[in-house]
Structure formats: C-alpha cells, structure tokens
Design an enzyme around this catalytic site. Structure first.
Site, PDB file in Angstrom:
ATOM      1  N   ASP A  59       0.853  -1.190   0.000  1.00 26.54           N
ATOM      2  CA  ASP A  59       0.000   0.000   0.000  1.00 26.54           C
ATOM      3  C   ASP A  59       0.890   1.242   0.000  1.00 26.54           C
ATOM      4  O   ASP A  59       1.675   1.454   0.922  1.00 26.54           O
ATOM      5  CB  ASP A  59      -0.906  -0.019   1.237  1.00 26.54           C
ATOM      6  CG  ASP A  59      -1.965   1.070   1.196  1.00 26.54           C
ATOM      7  OD1 ASP A  59      -1.755   2.055   0.482  1.00 26.54           O
ATOM      8  OD2 ASP A  59      -3.005   0.921   1.860  1.00 26.54           O
ATOM      9  N   THR A  92      -2.522   6.792  -4.168  1.00 28.54           N
ATOM     10  CA  THR A  92      -1.250   7.298  -3.630  1.00 28.54           C
ATOM     11  C   THR A  92      -0.078   6.941  -4.547  1.00 28.54           C
ATOM     12  O   THR A  92       0.725   7.807  -4.913  1.00 28.54           O
ATOM     13  CB  THR A  92      -0.993   6.697  -2.231  1.00 28.54           C
ATOM     14  OG1 THR A  92      -2.172   6.811  -1.463  1.00 28.54           O
ATOM     15  CG2 THR A  92       0.133   7.411  -1.537  1.00 28.54           C
ATOM     16  N   THR A  93       0.028   5.669  -4.912  1.00 30.20           N
ATOM     17  CA  THR A  93       1.138   5.228  -5.765  1.00 30.20           C
ATOM     18  C   THR A  93       1.068   5.884  -7.134  1.00 30.20           C
ATOM     19  O   THR A  93       2.096   6.342  -7.674  1.00 30.20           O
ATOM     20  CB  THR A  93       1.116   3.690  -5.910  1.00 30.20           C
ATOM     21  OG1 THR A  93       1.092   3.099  -4.611  1.00 30.20           O
ATOM     22  CG2 THR A  93       2.318   3.198  -6.667  1.00 30.20           C
ATOM     23  N   ASP A 393      -9.291   0.761   2.379  1.00 32.83           N
ATOM     24  CA  ASP A 393      -9.315   1.244   0.998  1.00 32.83           C
ATOM     25  C   ASP A 393     -10.551   0.744   0.258  1.00 32.83           C
ATOM     26  O   ASP A 393     -11.152   1.470  -0.535  1.00 32.83           O
ATOM     27  CB  ASP A 393      -8.042   0.791   0.262  1.00 32.83           C
ATOM     28  CG  ASP A 393      -6.816   1.563   0.708  1.00 32.83           C
ATOM     29  OD1 ASP A 393      -6.986   2.529   1.456  1.00 32.83           O
ATOM     30  OD2 ASP A 393      -5.699   1.198   0.321  1.00 32.83           O
TER      31      ASP A 393
END
Length: 565
Positions: A59, A92-93, A393
């Site tokens: 994550d 996020t990534t 998530d």
C-alpha cells in the site's frame, strides 16, 4: 555568486539547472521506490523500524507514512500523495508515479533549451483537456450490488492476493449497504474492524451486529443466549466515592453497619429495577436478557443479576455504545428511573468466544442493523495489518462510487484514452506550449506501462497493442494483466473511482508545475550564538564607551541575604 551569500556566508545554494536536477533526482528516486507496487501484480515492501518491527505492505499510503524521507522535495511529493489518500482513499502510488514522470518528460525538453514556464503553461492546458475527456469517459450507473462488487474487487486486488480479495469483496460491499441510509451521508465509522488472531485470512467475515473484545465477568452467567433483549446503559452499579470531599462519622459498630447497608441498598435498588424489567418482558417467554454497561458492575450486583439469568458486561467502550443502539435498536439509558420495554434492543444471538486469555462477545442476527462489524481473522500480526489496510481502501472505494454515482474504466484504460485525446488536441495549441501538452500525454502512459511491466510483460509491446486497439474500437481499452493483451475494461468489470482520477489530475499537475518553476534552492539557517560569539560580544561591550562592564565584574546576580546564586 548568489545574493544570499552576501547576507549569510554559510548559505548553501543550488541554482537554475542544478536546482532542477536536485528536484528531478528526488522525484525519480521516490518513483523508483513505489514503481513496483502498482497494480494487482505489484510486489511487496518490507519495512523495518528502528526497534526491529517488521511490516509487509504494498500500500503506497502505508509506505509513505512509515518511510523516513529526508529529502525536502521527496517529502513534499509524499505529503501530496498521502493527502490524496486522505481525500479519496486511493491513488497514492499513481500520484507519485505521475509526478515523477511529468518531471522526467519535462526534463527532456528543458535540456534542449525550452523554458520551464512554457512547459507549465502546456501542463495547465493539458490538465483542462484531460478533465474534459474524463467527463466523457465516465459511465453513470445505478450503484447496484453487482457494480459495487466490481469496484471493491478492483480496489482490493491491488492490496491483497486475488483469492483473499474475492473473500473480502462481498463482506465489504454488504457492510456498506447495511449502514447506508437514503438521504444521509455514509458514515464508515459505523463499520467496526475487529482483529482476531485465529484460523486463516480467508475466514474473515461480516458480522451483522457487534463484536466486543471482552466477556461476562461472572462464572455462572450463560455463554450463549438466543433471542435476547439488549439493555445498553451508562449507569454505575458499584460503590463510588462522592464527587465532593466529605466524611461520615459514627459512634458505634451498629451505626457503621447501618451506613454500609444504606450504601449497598442504593446500588441494590438500581439492580432490582433491571431485574424487574427482565421479569416483566421475559415472564411469558424463554427470551434472554443481556445488560451492557459502560460503567462498572461490582461483584454483588453481578451475582444478583446472574441468579436471575441476566448476562451482564461491564466497562464497554464508549464508541461501542453508540454502535450498539444502531445495531440492535433501542436506546442507551443514563438513568434507571424510567426503564421501559422501548429502551430495549434485540439480537437473535449473543455468545461468548474465548481465544487463549482473550474473550470476545458476539452480538449477531440483528434485524436491519445500521452498524456492523468486519471480523478480520489471520494467523499472524502481519496478515491482520495488511487486511485491515486493504479493508479501509475497499470501504472508501465503495463509498466514493455511491457518492459519485459514476465510475471510470480501470486497467490503464482512462490514461490511454486521455493520452490519445491530448495528442490530437496539441495541434490546436499555439506556440511551444504544445510541447508541454505532449509531455503531459506521455507522462500519463506511465500507469499502463508499469502495470504491464509489473505483470511480467514487455511494456512497449503491450502499450502499442493497447493504443492500436483503442484507436480502432474508440472504446476505453485496458490491459488484461493475466494475458498481456488488450481488453475492454467495462466488459471485464474493472472499474476505478471517478473522484480518484479527477483528484490525481489536479494534484499532480499543480505539484509538478511548482517543482518545475523552482530555479533556486537555498538552505540558509540563522546562525546560532555560540560560546565564542558570546565572548566576542562581551569584549565589544567592554571596549564600547560608557560601558559599565569591567573585567572583574561578574556576569550573574546574587541574593545579598543568602549569598546564593
């Protein structure tokens, strides 16, 4: 020489091309760290703390929070990416990858002499066009259970293995649908995530009720009660000291005994009211009766309740009391003066489970519960933590889909569609700003490239196939990560959140533009006064005219009465 060095000789300065190179290096370094995590086939990272604690995760949000990032530019990008997670719950990534790629593509043109301001203008024009394309690509849907299952599965498969994601998907969707009320915002805090180190991760399930992390405190109380009335209260059933400072005086042992009995009778009257209510509602039936109290219950009260077949739990957490009334019905009472059947909730089953020294109380089979529990099971702490992060998530993904009322195709389909639209759009942009539009289009393709690379396929070959298929079909085409071939994301049921993609385009463009326009980096701290500096200051004062300091004068004051400093 930089002007700042005239003010502070110890200032560190990086200018123009050097400043840009420092920022590029930081963005590329952070991008390389998170690159292999993207998508369902992404790899794991092992984080080891200073105390030796190990954390396994893929994550991006967890990684950026746990990693110690010292470079200021990398830290800025990490904060923007984690803010993306705080706002939308995902992306996020992707945020880090796109910012790094925007800077990389811009660097190619800057090295040929193009001014960063021209590229920034191109980025802004490309962002506006990209948002317009996103509006056209999104698909408005009625958020039925089947669609939400696809959305949740797409999100969860990027965090946990596919087999586990299939198990969690139904539990996550059903939990959100259980607490959803028309006309009210979805409150995900009404979904409790409870850990239980037991069995395997595939035994994780949804409890339509509540799970408390403690049990009854009396050995004679039942461990299993079916068809039970639930009384939730916040009333002290134990002897308490007075709130004000007071004392009691007595002359003999008889008076002391009377005082003790009076104190005891005060508590016994409260307990008797609960017993009377139980006798009233359960007189003509075999229904059970459970008391869950936020405050304490002393041993005498527990004994009296146990004799009348009442199961009592004390010291319940405050957050569970709110969930209890939502799950079982009824209402929490702060006084036992007006107890009635309308105060009671109902549960089909209340039972206690013991694991080692830990006790859990399950309150299940509630009718139309508006608060539920996701019971996370796993063989070790690493698995439990990983599942908890994935569940959060997944819950946010479903909430976003319901609130947006629409979804967008996943598997890189949106990025490919926007990139092709930008390539066609750049011809209508005048001047050199069209180079910025081209750089933006190339940067967005980092998502399908990395998805293909992490799945073990040739990224260039896969990307060419997908772009060719998209040009022919004029439909959003993504990458099938199991075969490496193009696929229609809508037919495969791979959906992403619209709000996540929209936020990505906004935040990535703003941060990449700001970093590009940095032409000087200065580290010029205020010089701290050292002992030598203080000594020089004293010498200057002594030499100054009118100074009252002398070589023999002390630098402290003493107390004339005691002689102490």
């Amino acid at each position: 020489m930089a002007a700042i060095t005239a003010v502070n000789s110890k200032a560190e300065v990086a200018r123009a091309r050097s400043a840009l190179a420092v920022n590029m290096c930081a963005a590329r370094g952070l991008q390389d760290v998170l690159r292999t995590n993207l998508g369902p086939k992404g790899t794991m990272k092992m984080l080891i703390s200073g105390a030796g604690d190990i954390k396994l995760t893929k994550d991006g949000n967890v990684l950026l929070h746990e990693m110690q990032i010292q470079h200021p530019t990398a830290s800025l990008i990490a904060k923007v990416a984690t803010a993306q997670d705080d706002i939308t719950g995902d992306g996020t990534t992707s945020n880090v990858l796109i910012i790094g790629e925007l800077l990389k593509q811009a660097d190619l043109y800057i090295s040929e002499g193009l001014h960063p301001r021209i590229i920034a203008e191109g980025f802004e024009a490309a962002k506006i066009k990209a948002l317009d394309v996103l509006e056209k690509v999104k698909i408005n849907k009625e958020m039925k259970r089947e669609v939400l299952l696809d959305v949740a599965r797409t999100s969860l498969q990027t965090k946990v293995p596919a087999e586990l994601a299939d198990v969690l998907t139904e539990a996550v969707v059903d939990s959100v649908l259980a607490i959803r009320r028309p006309g009210y915002p979805i409150d995900l805090f009404m979904i409790e995530i409870m850990e239980m180190k037991h069995k395997s991760e595939t035994d994780t399930k949804l409890i339509r009720g509540l799970v408390l992390d403690h049990g009854a405190r009396h050995p004679d109380m039942k461990k299993r009660v079916e068809d039970a009335f639930i009384l939730s209260c916040n009333v002290s059933l134990e002897y308490e000291k007075t709130e004000v400072s007071s004392g009691f005086f007595y002359k003999s042992a008889e008076e002391k005994e009377k005082l003790v009995k009076a104190e005891r009778k005060f508590i016994e009257d409260r307990v008797q009211k609960i017993i009377d209510l139980k006798d009233k509602v359960c007189a003509q039936s075999s229904k059970g009766f459970v008391v869950i109290n936020q405050k304490g219950i002393d041993p005498f009260s527990l004994d009296a309740l146990a004799k009348h077949g009442i199961v009592a739990l004390r010291r319940a957490k405050r957050r569970n009391m709110e969930r209890l009334s939502l799950a079982c019905g009824g209402m929490a009472v702060n006084s036992l003066e007006d107890l009635s059947i309308h105060c009671l909730g109902h549960a089909g089953l209340v039972h206690e489970c013991t694991l080692g020294e830990e006790k859990f109380t399950f309150i299940e089979a509630c009718v139309n519960p508006r608060s539920v529990t996701l019971l996370v099971k796993g063989p070790n702490k690493h698995t439990l933590t990983q599942i908890k992060d994935a569940l959060r998530d997944g819950l946010r993904a479903i909430k976003n889909a319901i609130e947006d009322g629409c979804v967008v195709p996943g598997a890189g389909a949106v990025e490919v569609a926007i990139a092709e639209a930008l390539v066609n759009y750049k011809h209508s942009v005048k001047g050199r700003a069209r180079l910025g539009v081209q750089a933006f289009a190339n940067a967005l393709l980092i998502i399908p490239k990395v998805l293909a690379q992490n799945s073990g396929y040739d990224l260039q070959e896969t990307l060419v196939k997908v772009q060719a298929e998209h040009s022919e079909s004029k439909q959003p085409v993504g990458i099938d990560l199991n075969t490496g071939e193009p696929m229609l994301a809508a037919d495969a049921g791979v959906w992403d959140n619209y709000c996540v993609k929209k936020q990505l385009l906004h935040s990535c463009t703003v941060i990449a533009t700001n970093i590009l326009l940095v032409d000087e980096i200065m580290r010029a701290e205020r010089e701290r006064a050292s002992r030598g500096g203080a000594e020089r200051q004293r010498q200057n004062l002594k030499q100054a005219p009118g100074s009252e300091l002398s070589a023999q004068s002390p630098t402290w004051a003493s107390n004339p009465q005691t002689g102490r400093l």
